[in-house]
Design a protein around this motif. Structure first.
Motif, PDB file in Angstrom:
ATOM      1  N   GLU A 141       3.581   0.190 -11.516  1.00  0.00           N
ATOM      2  CA  GLU A 141       3.055  -0.114 -10.181  1.00  0.00           C
ATOM      3  C   GLU A 141       4.158  -0.651  -9.271  1.00  0.00           C
ATOM      4  OE1 GLU A 141      -0.531  -2.628  -8.031  1.00  0.00           O
ATOM      5  OE2 GLU A 141      -0.667  -2.176 -10.162  1.00  0.00           O
TER       6      GLU A 141
ATOM      7  N   GLN B  87       5.516   1.049  -5.790  1.00  0.00           N
ATOM      8  CA  GLN B  87       5.555   0.303  -4.526  1.00  0.00           C
ATOM      9  C   GLN B  87       6.914   0.491  -3.843  1.00  0.00           C
ATOM     10  OE1 GLN B  87       3.227  -1.174  -2.840  1.00  0.00           O
ATOM     11  NE2 GLN B  87       1.599  -1.445  -4.329  1.00  0.00           N
TER      12      GLN B  87
ATOM     13  N   ARG C 114       1.602   2.613   0.175  1.00  0.00           N
ATOM     14  CA  ARG C 114       1.621   1.422  -0.682  1.00  0.00           C
ATOM     15  C   ARG C 114       0.206   0.944  -1.009  1.00  0.00           C
ATOM     16  NH1 ARG C 114       6.194   0.725   2.296  1.00  0.00           N
ATOM     17  NH2 ARG C 114       5.218  -0.527   3.912  1.00  0.00           N
TER      18      ARG C 114
END
Length: 84
Positions: free
Chosen positions: A27, A31, A40
């Motif tokens: 993750e 991002q 995002r």
């Protein structure tokens, strides 16, 4: 007794396998790749979906999903596959 890995074996293993990664690592990487705020915002949903699909996928399918997610979030142009 703890098992230890011989340095030569560890080196061969490192050359053969990707390093381990958690979903939190994944993750965080997505991002960084995401091209804008809207992308995002989608990251947690993509990671959640991939996590739910993971038990039904082999390693190659998982890697394809990871790379496709990154390409979409980075807003990279997608090329269709050439016909075989």
């Amino acid at each position: 007794m703890s098992a230890s890995i011989h340095p030569a074996a560890a080196s061969a293993q490192a050359a053969e396998y990707l390093p381990p990664m958690t979903y939190a690592d994944f993750e965080a990487a997505l991002q960084l790749v995401a091209s804008d705020r809207q992308h995002r915002v989608m990251v947690p949903f993509l990671v959640s979906g991939l996590r739910k699909q993971a038990p039904f996928m082999n390693g190659q399918a998982m890697m394809l999903e990871i790379l496709s997610s990154a390409a979409c979030l980075a807003d990279l142009p997608m090329r269709p596959r050439a016909a075989a």
